[in-house]
Structure formats: structure tokens, C-alpha cells
Write a protein that holds these residues in place. Structure first.
Motif, PDB file in Angstrom:
ATOM      1  N   THR A 171      49.164  36.806  41.573  1.00 41.27           N
ATOM      2  CA  THR A 171      48.137  36.001  40.915  1.00 41.27           C
ATOM      3  C   THR A 171      47.022  36.903  40.394  1.00 41.27           C
ATOM      4  O   THR A 171      46.574  37.804  41.098  1.00 41.27           O
ATOM      5  N   PRO A 172      46.603  36.692  39.166  1.00 37.33           N
ATOM      6  CA  PRO A 172      45.508  37.501  38.625  1.00 37.33           C
ATOM      7  C   PRO A 172      44.142  36.960  39.051  1.00 37.33           C
ATOM      8  O   PRO A 172      43.124  37.574  38.770  1.00 37.33           O
ATOM      9  N   LEU A 173      44.127  35.806  39.734  1.00 40.41           N
ATOM     10  CA  LEU A 173      42.850  35.143  39.995  1.00 40.41           C
ATOM     11  C   LEU A 173      42.033  35.893  41.038  1.00 40.41           C
ATOM     12  O   LEU A 173      40.812  35.851  41.031  1.00 40.41           O
ATOM     13  N   VAL A 174      42.714  36.581  41.949  1.00 39.62           N
ATOM     14  CA  VAL A 174      41.996  37.297  43.000  1.00 39.62           C
ATOM     15  C   VAL A 174      41.138  38.399  42.401  1.00 39.62           C
ATOM     16  O   VAL A 174      40.018  38.642  42.832  1.00 39.62           O
ATOM     17  N   PRO A 185      45.855  43.673  29.411  1.00 42.92           N
ATOM     18  CA  PRO A 185      44.511  43.843  29.960  1.00 42.92           C
ATOM     19  C   PRO A 185      43.501  42.939  29.262  1.00 42.92           C
ATOM     20  O   PRO A 185      43.665  42.599  28.089  1.00 42.92           O
ATOM     21  N   SER A 186      42.490  42.538  30.014  1.00 48.54           N
ATOM     22  CA  SER A 186      41.460  41.676  29.446  1.00 48.54           C
ATOM     23  C   SER A 186      40.192  42.486  29.210  1.00 48.54           C
ATOM     24  O   SER A 186      39.745  43.227  30.075  1.00 48.54           O
ATOM     25  N   VAL A 235      39.165  47.119  37.982  1.00 48.38           N
ATOM     26  CA  VAL A 235      39.685  47.666  36.725  1.00 48.38           C
ATOM     27  C   VAL A 235      38.509  48.167  35.895  1.00 48.38           C
ATOM     28  O   VAL A 235      37.458  47.523  35.835  1.00 48.38           O
ATOM     29  N   ALA A 236      38.663  49.344  35.294  1.00 48.18           N
ATOM     30  CA  ALA A 236      37.595  49.856  34.432  1.00 48.18           C
ATOM     31  C   ALA A 236      38.188  50.208  33.078  1.00 48.18           C
ATOM     32  O   ALA A 236      39.389  50.474  32.959  1.00 48.18           O
ATOM     33  N   PRO A 273      37.951  42.303  32.819  1.00 48.52           N
ATOM     34  CA  PRO A 273      38.958  43.316  33.141  1.00 48.52           C
ATOM     35  C   PRO A 273      39.583  43.121  34.522  1.00 48.52           C
ATOM     36  O   PRO A 273      40.763  43.428  34.715  1.00 48.52           O
ATOM     37  N   ALA A 274      38.808  42.566  35.458  1.00 53.42           N
ATOM     38  CA  ALA A 274      39.360  42.385  36.801  1.00 53.42           C
ATOM     39  C   ALA A 274      40.530  41.406  36.793  1.00 53.42           C
ATOM     40  O   ALA A 274      41.388  41.458  37.661  1.00 53.42           O
ATOM     41  N   GLN A 275      40.563  40.521  35.816  1.00 54.53           N
ATOM     42  CA  GLN A 275      41.653  39.542  35.747  1.00 54.53           C
ATOM     43  C   GLN A 275      42.781  39.995  34.823  1.00 54.53           C
ATOM     44  O   GLN A 275      43.628  39.194  34.429  1.00 54.53           O
TER      45      GLN A 275
END
Lengths: 536, 379, 65
Positions: free
Chosen positions: B242-245, B317-318, B249-250, B322-324
Motif C-alpha cells: 500500500t502506498p498510503l503508509v 513517482p509523485s 522519498v526525496a 513523493p512519500a506516496q
């Protein structure tokens, strides 16, 4: 905030593209099997007329198949482009049959369809026969996997919701594949395709018999189609009954809406409504007329079991909605805090989570946390109403499908009888009736699709995920762009398709395409010397 | 390593294989479609061009459908998010793609100039647009996509579609993808058509191959100056998908090249790509189209694996959250699902390769113009 | 050698068919019904056509259909 207009437009687009795709699919499913049957006779008897039949009907099949493939492309991607929440929520289990369909069935069908069309002089007779059978197998296997996926939407077995990944996770392959709904639905749909193909072949053959052209060709095609049609329409009716019983056990609101049952039935007297005018707003019939003692045995296969009515289903839903709201609130808390207490609360109410999601659209700002005690009864009422599909649409699309199904059985039975006695040409009325019936089986399958999918509303995954929550969060303009584009493109396709179908059906088996000059020599199939000049 | 991690890695590799299959087989047909109006001057020549891939385009197209299905099942969140964020572009792709099967089946069934001319334009659109979109999508993903998730897993788009359409780096990738498709299609036409079509196809294909090499190099330099993405904290590869956690990411300029510095062996991928794109046209010049075709396939392998190696473990990547960002660890299917799909792939993928090869062998040889006139089912 | 390969191939197909029938018969009654029913439909249609050949060749050719 979910924009209700965007959801409605997404639904409209999906319904349009799916209904349109489904205009061409049943004919493909049935025609491949009919081609296999005709080529089998060619293989056994060696008579060139059966090769000619396989090739001519193959050409009409090709015109239909192209649009089926083209519009199928849309379907494979539309879940992702327009139903992102749905795809995220069930992709782990719903995507699998779609992937297997591509790998196992569609590759088979599409690779061999090229060889079937182009391989007549490059393949030996048994090899070509095998290729045609593989095309038939491939197209029906495609239907199998797609309907297994659809079966999951109707009766989500073989997967469990996982609060850590916020989606349903695949847990049992055999439960998914052997789901009762998927089984009955596959056989029902595939055989309905045979009915469509049989009527198509029979109708065009009837046209030749009426105009006294290609008589030997038409009589054989008519005979084979009529025999397939009789058995297939009997099987479709049987499987329809099996599906109805599966719905009675698994999707009570669908069966209640299909039969227009507002109040729980009183067996065994309860009449089966032949015609009625259900009014969804008032939740009663404006008018109805039915046959007593029929409904109970028809649906339940017993004489004493009641069928729950819509009003009872709505009041049964209310406690589930209350628990569902608890579940969704707990899930939200767990998602943000990973609090084990919230997880425990969620687990207690987990099986009703879908009903909580269903209530969301009626909550202030679509936020369940903002519901006050004073608002709760109104929201429960609205949500309970929402659990019932549109009764008028469901009732009538089901009835039209059933009535057409029985009518086809009669047409096929008469057709087969007179064909077996070689008396067809004495009955021009029957021939005309068959000819005008060509589009009706396709219409019936469309109504079948509406019965199945309108009856599933308000859910995309029955009991778990409401349609309202499933759509992508698009801007209105995006939806208008795609809807208008699809409408324009698909309308021009159907114009081209009908034009070519009529053109080649009128030309008949001896007509060459306009670019090739007609070849001299015997044109009557089966005449001596014909075999030396293969048709190509 | 636990089984789940191995499964995720296998499916990442299979995703690459799938994209290569799609690019080579569908790309070849797209190239033929794009070239149709240019290599075929008369109607007979155009029909010969179409019939060169006539028996196979339908089977090849299944790579595209399988691509949709396999991404849906193996990376559900990627399927859900990418196609929705790229909505307008994806719909354009679909519009152009669905023209093609109809164009094949209908074009030659009516003997009228305007009818056939219209379908020939449809071939050009349905050949060029999908390849440009395919490349541009990969370009956009390299640049990062603006999206984030709400708590329940619904994505939200943070950028207008205009950006995804008109964005110089993405366009460069799109043109490169089209150039490679033209190369692959031209090589196929050299094998299956006679002069003068084959000769014209050779010219276009050689130009396509070398143009692709040039753009590949330009893209490489561009990527070195592009903000890439890196993981700042170690991620547990066996995490629930899951990407929600969220993970650390930088964004950093040139970060897409970091994998190559960590493992220099990875340079082999761009090396193979350049080798295919430069030597392939030479093989065509020497009139060895079969060699050229396989070198073209090698060029695709090199290109797609270069992108894969650069981005690993990122899938999409977002830029706004970015964390998601979607990675191979947080966007995949469950272990149970991936195992079943793997079982099916192990049985059916070899079968597909075998019978596709058989079908090509049965239909081998050059397409003869008179054979087209005789065959009732010719395109 | 070639006959042996043919024989083995046929044996393999037969084995797969049996396996499919057993699995479908046990777990998927409707799937089993489809397999049997579709085969039957094809055979009956073929039989109908073959019957027409005997009908027409036994002197009633060109009569009417």
C-alpha cells in the motif's frame, strides 16, 4: 468530495461502451462454434459446399469480430481510466481473471483467427480444422474468464478485505473460479451467443431461400443453425433459471426488483406478475396482473419458502448501515493512527463496511463523522432506499429478455421441423419471421446484461463497494470529452459495420468482393469440377 | 529473502518483459501503419503492405490487452492511478487504437477511393498516436507525476492534462518510441514485401533506427539533469502493498542515474540499446532484414530495461506527494495473487511463444500482389 | 517415429480432456454441462447436415428445401 455528476457520467460511459461491445460479442462466441461445426462436416464429407459455407460465414464473422476486438480494447482499460477506486479496491482479485483471459484465451483466439482466414492453402485439412476449433475454444474461454471476473462483482467470493492495504485481497482461486454465479453466468452467456449466431445464420439463409438464390447453400446453413438454435435456446432458458436461483440465494434485492416484489411473498399462492407498472418513488405497483401459484416454485424451487420483498429488505438493511458507519469510522481511525483499538472495532463490524460507505454520500460533506444523532434516521432511510436497484428498469428488462427467449425457442423449433422435412420453402411466413428476427437475440442479450448489472446496483462489488465510491475523481470536462468522442466514434463504426454486413449478406456466397473479377466456371456448389478450383 | 519479495521482483521483471513484447510486436504493426501511406503509392502496394502483417496483427495486439490485464492484476494500484491520471492522453490512445482493427477489416472491403483513402489516414493515426503516447507516458513517469492519495486509497490528480501532452521531454520520448516502431515495421516490410515497397521501407527504417539512437542519447543527457527520485530511508521490501503508509522519498537532480553508479553492470542495458539502434540499420543496409528485426527487438530491450534500471524500485513517482510514490514494493498484488498468476504465466507464456512462432512460420514468405486479388479475405 | 509422436500427442490431449472433465465434474457442474453440451450441439448440427446429404442423394435432389 465526490462529484455525483462525474459518477453519473462515468456510469453512462461505461454502460454505453459495455452495451456497445456486447452487441458484437455474443455473435462472435456463437459464430466461432458454428464455423467449427460447418468445417467438421467439410472434414467428414469432403463436400466443397461446406468449405464454402465456412468461408462465407467466416467473412461475415470477420466483419463483426473486428468491432468486437476494437471495442474490447476500451473495456480492458476503462476500469483504470474511469474506476480508479474500484481498480485499487479489487484489482488484486478482479484483475487476475482479466490477465489470465489475455494470456490463455485471447492470444489463442487472435493468433489462430489469422490462420483461419489466411491459412486455407497453407494448412492441411486436419490442421485447419484444429485451428478453427482453437478459435472457437479461445473465444469461449475469453468469455469464461471475463464472466468469472463479473461473477466476483455479483458475489465476491475468494477474497477478503485487508485494512492494512485498504483493498480486497485474493484468498482462494478455486472459490473465485467455481463461484456459483460465475458458472451459471458463463454458460448462460456463452449459449446465448450460440442463439444469436444461430438466428443470424438462419435469418440470412431464409433471405436466400425467399429470393431463391444459393438454395443448396442456404438450406444446409439453415438446417445446421436451426438445430443449434433449438438446443441452445432450451439451454439458455435452463441456465436462466439457474441464475435466477443463484440470485435468490445471493442477491435478494436483485430478485425482488426483477419480479417486482414490494412485500415479502406469501407462498404458495403469490402470483407471478406477467405485467405491472412498478413506481419506484411510491414503492408500489400502479397496476399489476399475474398468474397465481407460479412465483414461489419458479424462484425458490419450493412451495413454502417466502421471497423477501423490497420493503423488508430495506428495513433489514438499517442495522447493517449503523454497523457499517461504525466500521468505516474505525477504519479511518486505524488508517491514520494504526490504533489497535480502532482495528478491533473495525473487525467487529467489518462485514457491514460496504453499507457504511453507501451512507457516505448522504452524510453532511460526505463525512460520516459529521452525522448528528438528529440526522441519523433520515440518513438511514435514504441509504436503505439506496440499497434497492431501479425496479422499473429491472422488472421490464428481465421480462423482455424472457419473452424473447421463449419466442426464439418457438421459431427455432418450427424452423428445425420444416428444415428436417425439407418443406421450408412452403412456409414463406416462417422464413420472413426468421429474417426479421436476426437482431432480436442480440437485443435480448443486451436486456440480459441490463438485468444483471442494473440489478447489482448500487454496488460495483456487491455488499462491499458502492458504485458511487468507485469512480475516478475526474473533472467534468474530461468526462464530456471522452463521452462525446466515444459516441461519435462508435456511431460511425456501427454505420460502417451495418453497411458492410448488408452488402456482403446481399452479395451472398458466390459474390466476390468488388475488386476481384468474377471467375468463370461452375458456380453451383457441389457441381463437378468445383473441388479442383478451391474457392480462393 | 522471503517469498513475497521474490514474487514482487519476478513480477517487476515480467512487467519489463511484457512492455518489451508490447513494444516489439505492437510497435512493429504500428510502424507498418504509420508507413502505409509513404511506402505504398498505389492501392495494390498499400494492400501488399497491409497483408504483410495481415495474419498477425490481431495476435500481436493481444500484447496490448495483456499489458492492461497483467498490470491490473500484478500492480493494481499502478493500473488504477496511472490510467486515471493520464486520462485525456489515455483516451486519445484508446480512440486511435480502436480505429485499427476496424481499419484492417473494413478498408479493402469496399472498392472506392474515398473509403480506402479515409481508412489509410486511420492507419496513420492509429499507428503514430499510440506509439507517441506510449513513449510520452514513460517520459512523464520519469519526470514524476502530480498525484496524491486520500486515506481510503482514492487518487487525486494535481496537474492539468495539458502538461502531459505538451511537455518537451515527454515528446522526445514519444518521438523516439515512434522512430523505433517505424524501424521495426520497416524491417518487417523488407522481409514480407517485394520491391519497390521493401526498398522504400528500408529507407524509412534506417532513418528511424538512427533517429532513435540520437534521441536515446539526447534523452540520456536530459535525464542526468532531470530531478529524479531516491529512497531516503530503507524500505521493507516485504511490506504490505500500500502506498498510503508513505515512505521516505526525496527528489534530487540526476538521481535516476544513481542505480547505474551503484551497479555499473547496469550500463549494459543502454549499451544494448545503442548497439541495436546503430547496428540494426547497417544490417538493413546490407539487406539482412531478419537480422535487422532482431536487432530492433534488442534495441527495445535495451531502452525499456534502461528506464527500468534507472527508476527501480519506483514505478510511478509523485512530485506533489513523493512519500506516496508508487514502487514495486508498495503497489503490487498480494503474494497469493502473484503466485497464481506466475503459475499461469509459466504454463501459458511458453505456449503463446510457440504457437505465435508457428503461425509466423506457416505464413512466411513474401506477399504477392496477385495472391491478394485472389484471396477473398485479404485486407 | 512420427506415428509415435502423433500417438503421444493424442494421448496427451486425451489425458488433459479427462483431467478437465474430472475437475469440472467435481467442482463446476455447469462448466461440465457446457463442455458436454457444446460438443453435443456441434455433433447434432453436423449430423443434421449429413442427414441432408443422404436426403438429397436419395433421389429428392432439387425438389425443394
Amino acid at each position: 468530495m465526490i462529484d455525483a455528476t462525474v459518477v453519473e457520467l462515468s456510469r453512462m460511459q461505461f454502460a454505453l461502451t459495455a452495451l456497445y461491445h456486447f452487441l458484437f460479442v455474443p455473435l462472435t462466441l456463437g459464430m466461432t462454434v458454428m464455423l467449427a461445426a460447418m468445417e467438421t462436416v467439410y472434414f467428414i464429407t469432403g463436400k466443397p459446399i461446406y468449405k464454402e459455407m465456412t468461408q462465407f460465414w467466416g467473412k461475415l464473422f470477420g466483419i463483426n469480430f473486428a468491432i468486437g476486438v476494437a471495442t474490447g480494447l476500451t473495456m480492458e482499460f476503462e476500469f483504470g481510466t474511469n474506476w480508479s477506486m474500484y481498480s485499487h479496491f479489487v484489482g488484486d482479485v478482479f484483475g487476475t481473471p482479466l490477465a489470465i483471459e489475455g494470456l490463455m484465451a485471447f492470444f489463442l483466439e487472435s493468433t489462430f483467427v489469422g490462420l483461419m482466414f489466411f491459412g486455407w492453402d497453407r494448412l492441411s485439412r486436419p490442421a485447419h480444422l484444429a485451428v478453427t476449433y482453437l478459435v472457437a475454444l479461445g473465444s469461449n474461454l475469453s468469455a469464461l474468464w471475463i464472466l468469472i471476473a463479473n461473477g466476483f462483482m455479483q458475489d465476491p467470493v475468494g477474497a477478503l478485505f485487508d485494512p492494512d492495504t485498504m483493498r480486497m485481497e485474493f484468498t482462494s482461486f478455486s472459490d473465485l473460479v467455481f463461484s456459483e454465479d460465475a458458472q451459471a453466468k458463463f454458460v448462460h452467456t456463452s449459449i446465448a451467443g450460440f442463439v444469436c449466431a444461430a438466428m443470424f445464420m438462419m435469418g440470412i439463409s431464409a433471405y436466400y431461400l425467399l429470393t431463391r438464390r444459393h438454395r443448396e447453400f442456404a438450406a444446409r446453413s439453415f438446417r445446421m443453425a436451426a438445430l443449434v438454435g433449438v438446443i441452445a435456446s432450451l439451454a439458455v432458458i435452463t441456465l436462466g433459471d439457474a441464475l435466477g436461483r443463484a440470485d435468490y440465494l445471493l442477491q435478494a434485492p436483485k430478485i425482488a426488483a426483477m419480479e417486482g416484489i414490494w412485500d415479502t411473498t406469501k407462498p404458495p399462492y403469490e402470483p407471478w406478475k406477467l405485467i405491472a407498472l412498478p413506481n419506484d418513488a411510491a414503492q408500489r405497483d400502479l397496476f399489476s396482473f399475474g398468474l397465481p401459484y407460479v412465483l414461489t416454485p419458479l424462484v425458490t424451487h419450493t412451495f413454502d419458502k417466502p421471497i423477501p420483498g423490497i420493503l423488508e429488505l430495506e428495513s433489514d438493511a438499517k442495522p447493517r448501515i449503523v454497523r457499517g458507519i461504525q466500521a468505516v469510522l474505525a477504519l479511518h481511525a486505524y488508517a491514520t493512527t494504526r490504533d489497535p483499538v480502532a482495528l478491533a472495532v473495525f473487525r467487529q463490524n467489518e462485514s457491514d463496511m460496504g453499507y457504511g460507505l453507501l451512507a457516505q454520500r448522504f452524510a453532511p460533506d460526505q463525512d460520516l463523522a459529521k452525522i448528528t444523532a438528529a440526522e441519523l434516521p433520515t440518513i438511514l432511510d435514504l441509504t436503505a432506499r439506496e440499497t434497492i436497484p431501479n425496479v422499473f428498469v429491472e422488472f421490464w428488462s428481465f421480462r423482455i429478455m424472457v419473452a424473447l427467449g421463449f419466442a426464439f425457442l418457438a421459431v427455432f423449433a418450427f424452423g428445425a421441423y420444416y428444415s428436417l422435412r425439407n418443406r421450408l420453402e412452403r412456409h414463406p411466413f416462417l422464413l420472413k419471421l426468421t429474417m426479421w428476427s436476426i437482431p432480436l437475440p442480440i437485443l435480448a442479450t443486451e436486456f440480459g446484461w441490463i438485468t444483471a448489472e442494473n440489478g447489482r446496483q448500487p454496488w460495483t462489488v456487491f455488499g462491499w463497494l458502492p458504485t458511487f465510491q468507485s469512480a475516478s475523481s475526474h473533472a467534468l470536462g474530461y468526462m464530456l470529452f471522452s463521452l462525446i468522442g466515444f459516441a461519435l466514434l462508435y456511431s460511425s463504426f456501427i454505420a460502417a459495420e451495418l453497411y458492410l454486413m448488408f452488402k456482403f449478406a446481399r452479395l451472398g456466397p458466390e459474390g466476390r468482393a468488388a475488386h476481384a473479377p468474377p471467375q468463370p466456371g461452375p458456380t453451383l456448389a457441389g457441381a463437378p469440377g468445383y473441388a479442383d478450383k478451391p474457392w480462393q | 529473502m522471503e517469498t513475497y519479495v521474490i514474487l514482487k521482483l519476478i513480477w517487476t521483471l515480467l512487467l519489463g518483459v511484457l512492455l518489451v513484447g508490447l513494444a516489439v510486436m505492437v510497435g512493429m504493426d504500428m510502424g507498418v501503419g504509420t508507413l502505409l501511406r509513404f511506402v505504398g503509392r498505389s492501392d495494390a502496394e498499400r494492400r501488399a503492405t497491409l497483408n504483410a502483417i495481415g495474419p498477425h496483427w490481431d495476435g500481436n495486439q493481444v500484447w496490448f490487452i495483456l499489458g492492461g490485464g497483467a498490470i491490473f492484476a500484478a500492480f493494481p494500484t499502478l493500473y488504477a492511478t496511472s490510467f486515471s491520471t493520464f486520462y485525456v492522453v489515455m483516451i486519445l490512445l484508446l480512440f486511435s487504437m480502436i480505429l485499427r482493427p476496424v481499419a484492417f477489416e473494413y478498408r479493402s472491403k469496399v472498392d472506392a477511393r474515398r473509403w480506402r483513402g479515409a481508412w489509410d489516414w486511420a492507419f496513420l493515426i492509429s499507428g503514430a498516436v499510440p506509439m507517441i503516447v506510449f513513449g510520452a507516458a514513460i517520459g512523464n513517469i520519469l519526470e514524476g507525476v502530480a498525484f496524491h492519495f486520500s486515506w481510503d486509497g482514492q487518487y487525486y490528480q494535481d496537474q492539468s492534462f495539458i502538461w502531459y501532452l505538451l511537455n518537451p521531454f515527454a515528446l522526445l520520448c514519444g518521438v523516439m518510441s515512434l522512430a523505433l516502431a517505424v524501424y521495426q515495421g520497416g524491417a518487417m516490410l523488407m522481409m514480407r514485401t517485394e520491391a519497390p515497397i521493401a526498398g522504400r521501407a528500408r529507407g524509412f527504417a534506417m532513418a528511424g533506427g538512427w533517429l532513435a539512437a540520437l534521441l536515446f542519447a539526447a534523452g540520456g543527457f536530459w535525464v542526468a539533469r532531470l530531478p529524479g527520485f531516491v529512497l531516503t530511508q530503507p524500505v521493507d521490501p516485504g511490506m504490505p502493498a500500500t502506498p498510503l503508509v508513505g515512505s521516505g522519498v526525496a527528489m534530487a537532480v540526476g538521481a535516476w542515474l544513481s542505480n547505474f553508479y551503484i551497479a555499473p553492470l547496469l550500463w549494459i542495458a543502454p549499451g544494448l540499446g545503442f548497439f541495436g539502434m546503430i547496428v540494426g540499420p547497417l544490417a538493413l543496409a546490407a539487406r539482412r532484414p531478419a537480422w535487422g528485426w532482431w536487432l530492433g527487438a534488442l534495441a527495445w530491450v535495451g531502452t525499456i530495461f534502461t528506464v527500468g534500471f534507472a527508476m527501480f524500485p519506483f514505478l510511478m513517482p509523485s512530485t506533489t506527494a513523493p512519500a506516496q510514490s508508487l514502487t514495486v514494493w508498495n503497489a503490487s498484488g498480494s503474494a497469493y495473487n502473484l503466485s497464481w498468476m506466475l503459475a499461469f504465466t509459466l504454463v501459458f507464456a511458453p505456449a503463446v511463444v510457440i504457437y505465435t512462432g508457428w503461425a509466423f512460420r506457416i505464413m512466411r514468405g513474401k506477399v504477392k500482389t496477385n495472391a491478394i486479388a485472389e484471396n477473398e479475405h485479404s485486407y | 517415429m512420427k506415428t509415435l509422436i502423433k500417438f503421444l500427442g493424442l494421448a496427451g490431449v486425451l489425458f488433459l480432456a479427462l483431467l478437465l472433465a474430472v475437475v469440472a465434474g467435481d467442482y463446476g457442474p455447469w462448466y461440465f454441462a457446457w463442455l458436454v453440451g457444446t460438443t453435443m450441439i456441434i455433433l447434432i448440427a453436423a449430423a443434421g447436415a449429413v442427414l441432408m446429404e443422404t436426403q438429397t442423394s436419395s433421389g429428392r435432389r432439387d425438389e425443394e428445401f
